[in-house]
Write a protein that holds these residues in place. Structure first.
Motif, mmCIF file in Angstrom:
data_model
loop_
_atom_site.group_PDB
_atom_site.id
_atom_site.type_symbol
_atom_site.label_atom_id
_atom_site.label_comp_id
_atom_site.label_asym_id
_atom_site.label_seq_id
_atom_site.Cartn_x
_atom_site.Cartn_y
_atom_site.Cartn_z
ATOM 1 N N ASN A 1 37.741 42.578 68.496
ATOM 2 C CA ASN A 1 37.975 41.161 68.205
ATOM 3 C C ASN A 1 38.004 40.404 69.528
ATOM 4 O OD1 ASN A 1 38.502 41.479 65.292
ATOM 5 N ND2 ASN A 1 40.309 42.585 65.978
ATOM 6 N N SER B 1 39.041 43.808 73.260
ATOM 7 C CA SER B 1 40.098 44.518 72.538
ATOM 8 C C SER B 1 39.480 45.753 71.903
ATOM 9 C CB SER B 1 40.711 43.624 71.451
ATOM 10 O OG SER B 1 39.736 43.322 70.464
ATOM 11 N N GLY C 1 45.139 30.164 68.353
ATOM 12 C CA GLY C 1 45.461 31.539 67.992
ATOM 13 C C GLY C 1 46.161 32.294 69.097
ATOM 14 N N ALA C 2 46.848 33.348 68.667
ATOM 15 C CA ALA C 2 47.756 34.081 69.548
ATOM 16 C C ALA C 2 47.049 34.838 70.657
ATOM 17 C CB ALA C 2 48.585 35.047 68.695
ATOM 18 N N ASN C 3 45.806 35.271 70.422
ATOM 19 C CA ASN C 3 45.144 36.130 71.417
ATOM 20 C C ASN C 3 44.245 35.370 72.379
ATOM 21 O OD1 ASN C 3 46.294 38.491 70.403
ATOM 22 N ND2 ASN C 3 44.749 38.615 68.795
ATOM 23 N N GLN C 4 44.221 34.037 72.285
ATOM 24 C CA GLN C 4 43.217 33.330 73.076
ATOM 25 C C GLN C 4 43.476 33.361 74.584
ATOM 26 O OE1 GLN C 4 40.514 32.995 71.971
ATOM 27 N NE2 GLN C 4 40.536 32.429 69.815
ATOM 28 N N HIS D 1 43.633 44.426 62.850
ATOM 29 C CA HIS D 1 44.022 43.777 64.106
ATOM 30 C C HIS D 1 43.842 42.258 63.989
ATOM 31 C CE1 HIS D 1 43.134 42.716 68.443
ATOM 32 N NE2 HIS D 1 44.222 43.436 68.609
ATOM 33 N N ALA D 2 42.685 41.837 63.468
ATOM 34 C CA ALA D 2 42.406 40.408 63.317
ATOM 35 C C ALA D 2 43.260 39.795 62.213
ATOM 36 C CB ALA D 2 40.918 40.209 63.005
ATOM 37 N N ALA E 1 46.673 39.032 63.547
ATOM 38 C CA ALA E 1 46.633 37.814 64.368
ATOM 39 C C ALA E 1 46.555 36.576 63.473
ATOM 40 C CB ALA E 1 45.432 37.856 65.316
ATOM 41 N N LEU F 1 49.978 35.819 62.029
ATOM 42 C CA LEU F 1 50.823 35.227 63.077
ATOM 43 C C LEU F 1 50.461 33.750 63.279
ATOM 44 C CD1 LEU F 1 52.947 35.902 65.279
ATOM 45 C CD2 LEU F 1 51.041 36.496 66.782
ATOM 46 N N ASN F 2 49.162 33.465 63.348
ATOM 47 C CA ASN F 2 48.709 32.086 63.552
ATOM 48 C C ASN F 2 49.088 31.187 62.373
ATOM 49 O OD1 ASN F 2 47.571 32.818 65.974
ATOM 50 N ND2 ASN F 2 45.575 33.280 65.082
#
Length: 430
Positions: free
Chosen positions: A53, A163, A250-253, A309-310, A313, A316-317
């Protein structure tokens, strides 16, 4: 030999019909042979991006920042939502039908008796197109894995693995270690190999060390820190402070943005970019379908999350968005995905499930999927929870829209096909 197609749609139809029955044919010998016949090479730095991702986001941030820096940028990104041309971008614009047809003709002329899959043929054509465009930098997104992906016949100057998580097990293996090894296949001896996964598989580290790649690890070679207003990047010899948060939500950006900035640090002599270009590039970057919140009410969110995994996320978002009375999900997924792993993080978030059949032979059966979701434990009162099956994403979305109020939200997720189906349906009704 019969005459070649003259339009992009007819070319794509021909390529689909040639390989309608084939599985993914792993191995690069055929692609490499055609690449050599084309004499395909790049006269500028090449950045290659793989990952379970985050690769699309990372590619888009790099493109946006480098465009702000005044460079002529080529991007190969996939898949597309509405038009094949979305896969090839030059200076932020989609390639024209004419340019793609010319590139398809070039590949066809050189492949001889070599059989290429749809993906291999189109990858070679787009790389051919980019190689002829007089670019300052090329960004190539890997499709599947890394080691055996058609893109990997090119030698990158910088490789990024965003990732590593479980997806496409049938091709890449069923553990993070096996998948990490496949993705590390894009690393090159003596070249920067950036990994922004906070817990990189040991197999990836070992492979980078074994081939003599210059491995950049998050937390060791580069890092980020942030508060609510802004964030900072720190690399081996470059700091960038007071950065704006990327417009991609988003959390992973920040992980993705840090990987992009590490790549730019590596290339800072060839492609210098100033602080203002970085700030602006992050603010204006756009990428459809990655936690994309559309304007208006009810809130509509597109997210192509299709692995655990996505999906985690995405949950969470959604949790960070504030209060909504009900959350409707338009959900369709491929049968070969870890469906329970995708559903688990969202079970407590979604109230009303509209399950869609997707236009692919790999689609999970909507009726069976709806039954599976209905059987999941839920805290919601029976009257506050519905699960229904629909023939396609457009119909599933239309139903959600008819029931949602302006205090609700609709999240469209599970596959590129799900998001593309809704995009396409909305385009025809607007």
């Amino acid at each position: 030999m019969s005459s070649l197609p003259t339009t992009l749609p007819s070319w794509l139809e021909l390529l689909e019909s040639r390989h309608a029955e084939t599985h993914i044919d792993m191995g690069l010998d055929r692609v490499r042979a055609v690449k050599d016949a084309l004499d395909l090479k790049f006269d500028c730095p090449v950045i290659m991006v793989a990952g379970t991702n985050g690769k699309g986001s990372t590619c888009s941030m790099l493109e946006s920042i480098l465009l702000q820096g005044g460079y002529k940028v080529g991007l190969y990104i996939k898949p597309h939502f509405l038009h094949f041309n979305e896969r090839a971008r030059i200076n932020g614009d989609m390639a024209t039908d004419e340019a793609l047809v010319e590139a398809f003709n070039a590949v066809e002329a050189k492949r001889g008796a070599i059989s290429l899959t749809y993906f291999e043929f189109t990858t070679l054509a787009i790389m051919q197109l980019l190689s002829q465009a007089g670019l300052d930098v090329v960004i190539l997104e890997v499709g599947l894995g890394g080691r055996l992906d058609a893109v990997n016949v090119v030698d990158p100057d910088v490789s990024i693995v965003t990732s590593v998580d479980i997806d496409h097990q049938e091709y890449l293996g069923d553990t993070r270690e096996k998948i990490g090894f496949e993705k590390a296949g894009i690393f090159r001896p003596g070249k920067a190999a950036i990994c922004s996964d906070p817990v990189p598989p040991q197999a990836l580290i070992d492979h980078a060390n074994a081939i003599g790649a210059d491995l950049w690890l998050l937390g060791r070679d580069f890092n980020y820190m942030g508060d609510k207003q802004q964030w900072n990047y720190g690399g081996r010899s470059q700091r960038r402070n007071a950065l704006a948060y990327p417009s991609l939500r988003g959390a992973n950006q920040l992980l993705n943005a840090s990987a992009a900035l590490a790549a730019l640090e590596v290339l800072r002599n060839e492609l210098p970019v100033g602080a203002q270009e970085v700030r602006t590039g992050l603010v204006v970057v756009e990428l459809p379908g990655r936690f994309q919140v559309l304007p208006g009410r009810p809130a509509v969110i597109y997210d192509v999350a299709h692995n655990p995994h996505a999906a985690a996320a995405l949950a969470l978002n959604l949790g960070n968005m504030g209060f909504f009375r009900y959350t409707f999900a338009v959900f369709g997924v491929m049968a070969d995905k870890d469906i329970d792993g995708v559903l688990a993080p969202l079970a407590g978030v979604v109230d009303h499930w509209n399950v869609a059949q997707l236009p692919s032979p790999r689609s999970a059966n909507a009726e069976q999927l709806a039954a599976r979701i209905a059987a999941m434990p839920s805290d919601a009162k029976p009257e506050d929870r519905t699960v229904q099956a629909f023939a396609d994403p457009g119909a599933a979305f239309a139903d959600a829209l008819s029931r949602a109020t302006e205090n609700d939200r609709i999240v469209v997720f599970g596959s590129f096909y799900t998001v593309a189906g809704v995009m396409s349906a909305r385009k025809t009704t607007h």
